[in-house]
Enzyme design. Structure first.
Site, PDB file in Angstrom:
ATOM      1  CG  HIS A 226      -4.929 -32.192  -4.322  1.00 14.83           C
ATOM      2  ND1 HIS A 226      -4.282 -32.399  -4.624  1.00 14.83           N
ATOM      3  CD2 HIS A 226      -5.125 -31.805  -3.275  1.00 14.83           C
ATOM      4  CE1 HIS A 226      -3.608 -31.235  -4.459  1.00 14.83           C
ATOM      5  NE2 HIS A 226      -4.328 -30.695  -3.754  1.00 14.83           N
ATOM      6  CE1 TYR A 230      -1.563 -28.875  -0.265  1.00 19.23           C
ATOM      7  CE2 TYR A 230      -3.688 -30.448  -0.515  1.00 19.23           C
ATOM      8  CZ  TYR A 230      -2.813 -29.067  -0.862  1.00 19.23           C
ATOM      9  OH  TYR A 230      -2.511 -28.198  -1.960  1.00 19.23           O
ATOM     10  CG  HIS A 377       3.670 -32.430  -8.699  1.00 14.33           C
ATOM     11  ND1 HIS A 377       3.899 -31.383  -8.420  1.00 14.33           N
ATOM     12  CD2 HIS A 377       2.724 -32.803  -8.374  1.00 14.33           C
ATOM     13  CE1 HIS A 377       3.450 -31.536  -7.329  1.00 14.33           C
ATOM     14  NE2 HIS A 377       2.610 -31.663  -7.130  1.00 14.33           N
ATOM     15  CG  PHE A 378       3.135 -37.788  -7.088  1.00 15.09           C
ATOM     16  CD1 PHE A 378       2.320 -36.568  -7.121  1.00 15.09           C
ATOM     17  CD2 PHE A 378       2.799 -39.315  -8.196  1.00 15.09           C
ATOM     18  CE1 PHE A 378       1.278 -36.178  -6.982  1.00 15.09           C
ATOM     19  CE2 PHE A 378       1.377 -38.730  -7.770  1.00 15.09           C
ATOM     20  CZ  PHE A 378       0.529 -37.822  -8.011  1.00 15.09           C
ATOM     21  CG  HIS A 379       9.548 -39.058  -8.114  1.00 18.44           C
ATOM     22  ND1 HIS A 379       8.337 -39.804  -8.771  1.00 18.44           N
ATOM     23  CD2 HIS A 379      10.417 -40.645  -7.057  1.00 18.44           C
ATOM     24  CE1 HIS A 379       8.642 -41.182  -8.434  1.00 18.44           C
ATOM     25  NE2 HIS A 379       9.336 -41.501  -7.716  1.00 18.44           N
ATOM     26  NE  ARG A 442       1.078 -41.281 -12.974  1.00 17.32           N
ATOM     27  CZ  ARG A 442       0.047 -40.606 -11.819  1.00 17.32           C
ATOM     28  NH1 ARG A 442      -0.791 -39.556 -12.426  1.00 17.32           N
ATOM     29  NH2 ARG A 442       0.214 -40.344 -11.312  1.00 17.32           N
ATOM     30  NE  ARG A 443      -0.808 -44.595 -12.420  1.00 16.44           N
ATOM     31  CZ  ARG A 443      -1.891 -43.929 -12.421  1.00 16.44           C
ATOM     32  NH1 ARG A 443      -2.242 -43.285 -14.159  1.00 16.44           N
ATOM     33  NH2 ARG A 443      -2.296 -42.632 -11.855  1.00 16.44           N
TER      34      ARG A 443
END
Length: 552
Positions: A226, A230, A377-379, A442-443
Site C-alpha cells: 500500500h 503513495y 482503480h489502479f489504472h 481480475r487477472r
C-alpha cells in the site's frame, strides 16, 4: 521556500546525466510494458490469441512488473535526484557516486527479473504471491532493484543533510523536503518486501527450505504494497504543489500546509496493509478494522492537497480578473502541456480516490474484491493521475537536463498525447469498473471462462477495454516520439525547471517538520501498534506452510 536566485539555477550537467540514465530505463520499461498491456486487453476480448506459445500470465507479469515497479521506481528516483540537485545544490562526488551505484544495481536487477519473466520462469504477477514460485534469479533481481533504490535514496538524503548542515535554523527547500519524505517512506515500506524475499521466497526457490507461510508472505508484501501507491503518488504531488503554481504564473498556497501533508502521508501510509487482505482468513477482524480506520486517515492529506491546489488556481484566476465560482478555470494556460497534461491527471484522481474508498471499506470491498474493478482503480491512480503527471514533468525536465527546448510543435503534440491518454483510459477504466461490478474477475483471460453465460455478459466491456488499450498504446507511441525528440533532436537552448514560491514569503515553515526523530518515532509506533500483535497471532496459529508449485 525558494528565492528568485535559486529559481534560475540549472541542474548540474553531471547530476543531469544520472537522472537521464534513470529516465532511459524508465521509458524503455514504458514501451515494453505498454506493449504487454495492449496484448493483454486484446487477449481478454477473445478476438486475439498470443503467438509462439506465449502465455497470458507471462505478459500479465511483464506488464505489471515493468509498469508498476520498474517504470515508476526509475522515474521517481531520477526526478527526485534532479529536484534535490536543483533546490538543495549540486550533489557531492560521494552522492553522485551513490546515485550511479544505485542506478546500476537497479538496472542489473531489472535485467535479471525481466529475463526470468520473458523466459516464462517467473509468471507470478507483480505481487509474486506464494504458493506460486518463480526462479530464484527473479527474486534476486527484485532484491537488487530494492537495494539499488535505497542507495539512490541515500544520495538524496546525503545532499539534504549537507544543506541542513550549511543552513542551520532554516527550513529546507520544499521540493527537497518532499523528496526526502518520499525516500524515507519508501525505505521503511520496502523493509517488508525485502524481508519476505530474503527470508522466505529466495531460500524457498533455491530449495533451502521446503515450505513457506503464505499468510506471512502476503502480510509482509502488503505492508509494502500500500505505501507503494503513495511512493507513486507523492512525486506527482511534488509537481502539483511546487511546479504547477510556477508554470501557471501563480504561487504556492502554503509552504507549511504542503509539508504537513507529506508528514501525514509518512505517518499513515505504512500501517494499513490489512485493508488489502480484508477477505483473507487468519487475521483477526478487529485488527483489520483498525487498519481500515488508519487507511481512511490518508483521506485527510489528500483533501488538504485538493484544497491547496484549487486555492492556488482560484487565486491565480482572481489575479487575472476572473469572476464567478469557476471563472478561474477559463484563464488557466490550457495551451501549455506542462500544465494541461498533469491537470488531466489531477482530475482523474477524483474518481480514483472515490474508488479507493470503496476498496478500503469492509462491506463494499466484498463486492469488488479480486474483480477487475480493482484493476480499473489502479489504472486511474498510477496509470492516469501519476503517469500523466510524470509525462507532464518529462516535457520540461528532459529538455532542461539535455540542454534543449520544448518547441511549439512538441508542446502541441504533448497536449494531443494527454488527451489521447484521457480518451483511451476513459474507455478502458470505465469498462473495467463496470465489468467488476458484474463480477468480472481480475487477472484472468477470456479462455478461463469459455462460453458460459457469465463470460458472454462480460464481452462488451472486454471489447471496450481492448479499444481503450489500443488508444492508450497510441498515446505511449506519441510520448516516446516526444521523449526521443527532447532528449536528442530538439533545438539547443535552456528550458526552465519551474519551482514555485510560497504566496506569503514571510511564512516560515516550523522547524518541527524536520524533526526526524519525532516523525520517524511516531511512524515506528504506529507500525508496531498495527502489526505486532496480529503478526504474532499469525505466526502462532500458522498452518503447515505451503510447498507451492513452480511456474516453469
Amino acid at each position: 521556500m525558494i528565492n528568485s536566485v535559486s529559481a534560475k539555477v540549472k541542474v548540474d550537467p553531471k547530476d543531469a546525466k544520472v537522472s537521464m540514465a534513470h529516465f532511459y530505463v524508465a521509458f524503455i520499461a514504458l514501451a515494453l510494458g505498454g506493449l504487454m498491456g495492449l496484448l493483454q486487453v486484446l487477449v481478454r476480448s477473445g478476438k486475439f490469441e498470443l503467438p509462439l506459445g506465449i502465455g497470458y500470465y507471462e505478459i500479465l507479469t511483464t506488464h505489471g512488473v515493468l509498469m508498476g515497479l520498474i517504470l515508476t521506481t526509475f522515474f521517481i528516483m531520477g526526478f527526485q535526484y534532479a529536484a534535490v540537485s536543483k533546490t538543495a545544490g549540486t550533489h557531492s562526488n560521494a552522492a553522485r557516486r551513490a546515485g550511479w551505484i544505485g542506478f546500476w544495481l537497479m538496472t542489473i536487477g531489472t535485467l535479471m527479473a525481466a529475463a526470468m519473466i520473458l523466459t516464462n520462469k517467473a509468471s507470478v504477477l507483480y505481487t509474486f504471491y506464494a504458493p506460486l514460485q518463480a526462479h530464484w534469479i527473479f527474486y534476486l533481481g527484485l532484491t537488487l532493484v530494492v537495494v539499488g533504490s535505497w542507495v539512490d535514496g541515500a544520495a538524496q538524503i546525503m545532499t539534504y543533510a549537507k544543506w541542513r548542515k550549511n543552513n542551520p535554523g532554516k527550513p529546507s527547500p520544499l521540493l527537497t523536503f518532499m523528496a526526502v519524505i518520499n525516500t524515507v517512506m519508501w525505505i521503511v515500506a520496502t523493509l517488508g518486501v525485502a524481508s519476505t524475499v530474503l527470508f522466505q521466497l529466495l531460500p524457498w526457490s533455491l530449495g533451502l527450505v521446503d515450505r513457506v507461510d503464505v499468510l506471512v508472505s502476503r502480510t509482509l508484501f502488503w505492508y509494502f504494497g500500500h505505501p507503494l501507491v503513495y511512493f507513486w503518488l507523492l512525486p506527482a504531488y511534488m509537481a502539483w504543489y511546487v511546479v504547477i503554481p510556477k508554470v501557471i504564473g501563480g504561487k504556492i498556497f502554503s509552504d507549511s500546509l504542503a509539508r504537513l501533508t507529506f508528514i501525514l502521508f509518512l505517518l499513515f501510509s505504512v500501517p494499513v496493509g490489512f485493508h488489502h487482505q480484508l477477505m483473507e482468513p487468519g487475521i483477526d477482524p478487529a485488527w483489520k478494522f483498525i487498519q481500515v480506520i488508519l487507511t481512511f486517515m490518508v483521506v485527510i492529506p489528500s483533501l488538504m492537497t485538493a484544497f491547496s491546489l484549487f486555492a492556488t488556481f482560484e487565486r491565480y484566476g482572481r489575479s487575472k480578473g476572473a469572476k464567478g465560482l469557476f471563472g478561474w478555470f477559463k484563464v488557466l494556460p490550457w495551451n501549455d502541456a506542462r500544465f494541461t497534461v498533469p491537470f488531466i491527471g489531477m482530475v482523474a484522481f477524483i474518481p480514483a480516490g472515490a474508488g479507493g474508498i470503496v476498496n478500503a471499506s469492509n462491506q463494499m470491498d466484498q463486492v469488488v474484491h479480486n474483480t477487475i474493478w480493482v484493476t480499473g482503480h489502479f489504472h486511474l491512480t498510477v496509470a492516469t493521475a501519476v503517469l500523466l503527471t510524470f509525462l507532464g514533468v518529462s516535457y520540461w525536465l528532459v529538455p532542461h537536463l539535455t540542454g534543449r527546448k520544448l518547441t511549439k510543435s512538441m508542446n502541441k503534440l504533448a497536449i494531443i498525447q494527454g488527451w489521447v491518454w484521457f480518451i483511451g483510459m476513459t474507455f478502458m477504466s470505465v469498462a473495467m469498473h463496470l465489468e467488476g461490478l458484474l463480477g468480472g474477475p481480475r487477472r484472468s483471460s477470456f479462455s478461463t471462462y469459455g462460453n458460459s453465460q457469465q463470460a458472454l455478459d462480460w464481452i462488451p466491456y472486454q471489447i471496450a477495454q481492448a479499444v481503450g488499450g489500443s488508444i492508450l498504446f497510441i498515446g505511449i507511441i506519441l510520448f516516446l516520439i516526444i521523449f526521443i525528440n527532447l532528449a536528442f533532436f530538439a533545438p539547443k537552448g535552456e528550458e526552465e525547471f519551474p519551482v514555485g514560491e510560497a504566496e506569503n514569503l514571510e511564512e516560515k515553515a516550523p522547524l518541527v517538520f524536520e524533526n526526524w526523530k519525532l516523525w520517524l518515532g511516531i511512524t515506528a509506533v504506529l507500525i508496531l501498534f498495527a502489526y505486532t500483535v496480529p503478526f504474532i497471532d499469525i505466526i502462532q496459529n500458522a498452518p503447515i506452510g505451503s510447498k507451492g508449485f513452480k511456474t516453469w
